[in-house]
Design an enzyme around this catalytic site. Structure first.
Site, PDB file in Angstrom:
ATOM      1  N   LYS A   1       0.789  -1.236   0.000  1.00 29.11           N
ATOM      2  CA  LYS A   1      -0.122  -0.092   0.052  1.00 29.11           C
ATOM      3  C   LYS A   1       1.018   1.081   0.031  1.00 29.11           C
ATOM      4  CE  LYS A   1      -2.551   3.507   1.582  1.00 29.11           C
ATOM      5  NZ  LYS A   1      -2.028   4.694   2.465  1.00 29.11           N
TER       6      LYS A   1
ATOM      7  N   GLY B   1      -0.440   8.211   0.042  1.00 32.09           N
ATOM      8  CA  GLY B   1      -0.687   9.612  -0.726  1.00 32.09           C
ATOM      9  C   GLY B   1       0.961  10.553  -0.095  1.00 32.09           C
TER      10      GLY B   1
ATOM     11  N   GLY C   1      -4.257  11.159  -0.920  1.00 33.49           N
ATOM     12  CA  GLY C   1      -4.862  12.207   0.311  1.00 33.49           C
ATOM     13  C   GLY C   1      -4.394  13.525  -0.211  1.00 33.49           C
TER      14      GLY C   1
ATOM     15  N   ASP D   1      -6.012   2.522   3.026  1.00 28.62           N
ATOM     16  CA  ASP D   1      -5.357   1.510   3.870  1.00 28.62           C
ATOM     17  C   ASP D   1      -6.443   0.343   4.080  1.00 28.62           C
ATOM     18  OD1 ASP D   1      -3.037   2.970   4.480  1.00 28.62           O
ATOM     19  OD2 ASP D   1      -4.236   4.077   6.130  1.00 28.62           O
TER      20      ASP D   1
ATOM     21  N   LYS E   1      -4.558   2.792   9.198  1.00 29.61           N
ATOM     22  CA  LYS E   1      -3.387   2.000   8.823  1.00 29.61           C
ATOM     23  C   LYS E   1      -3.374   0.991   9.988  1.00 29.61           C
ATOM     24  CE  LYS E   1      -0.217   4.873   7.392  1.00 29.61           C
ATOM     25  NZ  LYS E   1      -1.111   5.060   6.086  1.00 29.61           N
TER      26      LYS E   1
HETATM   27  N1  LIG Z   1       2.572   6.876  16.377  1.00 33.69           N
HETATM   28  C1  LIG Z   1       2.734   7.366  15.051  1.00 33.69           C
HETATM   29  N2  LIG Z   1       3.764   6.969  14.699  1.00 33.69           N
HETATM   30  C2  LIG Z   1       4.010   7.484  13.233  1.00 33.69           C
HETATM   31  N3  LIG Z   1       3.046   8.228  12.668  1.00 33.69           N
HETATM   32  C3  LIG Z   1       2.063   8.617  13.309  1.00 33.69           C
HETATM   33  C4  LIG Z   1       1.674   8.017  14.751  1.00 33.69           C
HETATM   34  N4  LIG Z   1       0.571   8.573  15.017  1.00 33.69           N
HETATM   35  C5  LIG Z   1      -0.006   9.308  13.966  1.00 33.69           C
HETATM   36  N5  LIG Z   1       0.991   9.310  12.753  1.00 33.69           N
HETATM   37  C6  LIG Z   1       0.689  10.190  11.649  1.00 33.69           C
HETATM   38  O1  LIG Z   1       0.418   9.153  10.530  1.00 33.69           O
HETATM   39  C7  LIG Z   1       1.032   9.737   9.386  1.00 33.69           C
HETATM   40  C8  LIG Z   1       0.975   8.654   8.313  1.00 33.69           C
HETATM   41  O2  LIG Z   1      -0.576   8.590   7.892  1.00 33.69           O
HETATM   42  P1  LIG Z   1      -1.118   9.324   6.807  1.00 33.69           P
HETATM   43  O3  LIG Z   1      -0.598  10.694   6.585  1.00 33.69           O
HETATM   44  O4  LIG Z   1      -2.587   8.865   6.459  1.00 33.69           O
HETATM   45  O5  LIG Z   1      -0.115   8.483   5.567  1.00 33.69           O
HETATM   46  P2  LIG Z   1      -0.230   7.862   4.267  1.00 33.69           P
HETATM   47  O6  LIG Z   1      -1.135   8.848   3.082  1.00 33.69           O
HETATM   48  O7  LIG Z   1       0.868   7.184   3.902  1.00 33.69           O
HETATM   49  O8  LIG Z   1      -1.603   6.875   4.506  1.00 33.69           O
HETATM   50  C9  LIG Z   1       2.390  10.215   9.992  1.00 33.69           C
HETATM   51  O9  LIG Z   1       2.693  11.128   9.006  1.00 33.69           O
HETATM   52  C10 LIG Z   1       1.909  10.930  11.435  1.00 33.69           C
HETATM   53  O10 LIG Z   1       1.600  12.177  11.043  1.00 33.69           O
HETATM   54  C1  LIG Z   2     -12.602   7.539   2.776  1.00 37.49           C
HETATM   55  C2  LIG Z   2     -11.344   8.276   2.571  1.00 37.49           C
HETATM   56  O1  LIG Z   2     -11.021   8.978   3.253  1.00 37.49           O
HETATM   57  N1  LIG Z   2     -10.533   8.111   1.203  1.00 37.49           N
HETATM   58  C3  LIG Z   2      -9.222   8.687   1.077  1.00 37.49           C
HETATM   59  C4  LIG Z   2      -8.851   8.039  -0.282  1.00 37.49           C
HETATM   60  C5  LIG Z   2      -7.402   8.182  -0.304  1.00 37.49           C
HETATM   61  C6  LIG Z   2      -6.545   7.806   0.801  1.00 37.49           C
HETATM   62  O2  LIG Z   2      -6.788   6.991   1.696  1.00 37.49           O
HETATM   63  O3  LIG Z   2      -5.231   8.254   0.647  1.00 37.49           O
HETATM   64  P1  LIG Z   2      -3.973   8.035   1.640  1.00 37.49           P
HETATM   65  O4  LIG Z   2      -3.528   6.565   1.763  1.00 37.49           O
HETATM   66  O5  LIG Z   2      -3.103   8.878   1.098  1.00 37.49           O
HETATM   67  O6  LIG Z   2      -4.497   8.274   3.192  1.00 37.49           O
HETATM   68  C7  LIG Z   2      -9.497  10.262   0.791  1.00 37.49           C
HETATM   69  O7  LIG Z   2     -10.350  10.653   0.332  1.00 37.49           O
HETATM   70  O8  LIG Z   2      -8.512  10.861   1.141  1.00 37.49           O
END
Ligand SMILES: Nc1ncnc2c1ncn2[C@@H]1O[C@H](COP(=O)(O)OP(=O)(O)O)[C@@H](O)[C@H]1O
Ligand SMILES: CC(=O)N[C@@H](CCC(=O)OP(=O)(O)O)C(=O)O
Length: 261
Positions: free
Chosen positions: A8, A11, A42, A160, A215
């Site tokens: 996975k 973004g 995202g 995720d 995640k």
């Molecule tokens: N305990 C933690 N350890 C690491 N990152 C964390 C934690 N809790 C929250 N985060 C946040 O989660 C983010 C990753 O999730 P997200 O921004 O949604 O990334 P992705 O786009 O890869 O799904 C990190 O950049 C951080 O800001």
């Molecule tokens: C329902 C929902 O929240 N969908 C996400 C889909 C993209 C996503 O999950 O992107 P990341 O992995 O970068 O977080 C959104 O609209 O942002």
């Protein structure tokens, strides 16, 4: 089919993924494993919504998805992001096929809560046959998380959650979340290994918050299936090699012996 590796790509880290990352995904394929990329996007969605002056908000980590928002999410994920990843995989000398969860009912969903979240879906079934056919043709599927319900309506799915559901349905041997941090951080350091029970504690104590929550929830859910562990790794350094561990956090199931002690 054995040796399925669901990767996975978040973004948050897409811009940081190196050419070596994509080469290593292709190498996995050449070495007899079956990589599948599921991606988010995202930050790209946020940017496009801002450009189009469409408001959106997150409720419990999920993007409230009106029909305008859905149109933008589809445009960004299935268009820009998906095709960029297909290009980069092919630049790494693999053959990639980009598709979304709504293609051929790949990712069937039901609404999470139409009133609260609009067109946000949660997975209920995966067309594993389609994915297996692609894999069999030596293709690397690159999947955007747009689901479809039984009436043909499209839904926005957290990437995720989509990756976890696809890994579980395929009985994948690995699920790896590639993101913008070194793993689950505690006091600034990435934890090498955590159990499902510890993850619950880290959520309760607020160590895990925001984007890390979907995640770890997806990880915990897929641990109930065939996967022995799930990894969270940093996209900046991620390079795959058969038989070699990646740096990052490994989430495992707590054994019965551990749970009674
Ligand atoms: N305990 C933690 N350890 C690491 N990152 C964390 C934690 N809790 C929250 N985060 C946040 O989660 C983010 C990753 O999730 P997200 O921004 O949604 O990334 P992705 O786009 O890869 O799904 C990190 O950049 C951080 O800001
Ligand atoms: C329902 C929902 O929240 N969908 C996400 C889909 C993209 C996503 O999950 O992107 P990341 O992995 O970068 O977080 C959104 O609209 O942002």
């Amino acid at each position: 089919m054995s040796g399925i590796v669901v990767i996975k790509c978040g973004g948050s880290t897409l811009a940081e993924l190196t050419d070596e990352f994509f080469h290593s995904v292709v190498r996995l394929k050449q070495e007899g494993k079956h990589p599948i990329i599921v991606h988010g996007g995202g930050p790209d969605i946020n940017q496009m919504l801002e450009t189009l002056a469409i408001k959106s908000e997150f409720v419990g980590g999920l993007r409230k998805t009106t029909s305008d928002v859905l149109e933008t999410v589809e445009m960004v994920l299935c268009g820009r992001v998906n095709k960029k990843l297909v290009k980069r995989t092919q630049d790494g000398h693999g053959l990639a096929v980009g598709l979304a969860g709504c293609d051929a009912n790949l990712l069937m969903v039901k609404p999470v809560d139409i009133k609260k979240l609009g067109f946000v879906g949660e997975p209920v079934a995966v067309n594993t046959e389609l994915i297996l056919t692609l894999i069999d043709q030596d293709l690397i599927p690159v999947i955007a998380p747009i689901g479809v319900d039984e009436f043909g309506t499209h839904f926005n799915v957290n990437a995720d959650t989509a990756a976890g559901a696809i890994a579980e349905a395929l009985g994948a041997s690995e699920l790896i979340f590639v993101t913008d941090v070194d793993g689950i951080l505690k006091d600034g350091l990435a934890l090498e290994s955590v159990t499902d029970v510890e993850v619950h504690r880290l959520i309760e104590t607020g160590v895990i918050y925001g984007g890390m929550i979907p995640k770890v929830k997806a990880a915990l859910k897929s641990l109930k299936g065939s996967l022995p562990f799930v990894r969270i790794v940093n996209g900046k350094q991620a390079v795959f090699a058969v038989g070699e561990g990646l740096k990052g956090t490994k989430i495992t199931k707590q054994t019965t012996a551990e749970s009674v002690s």
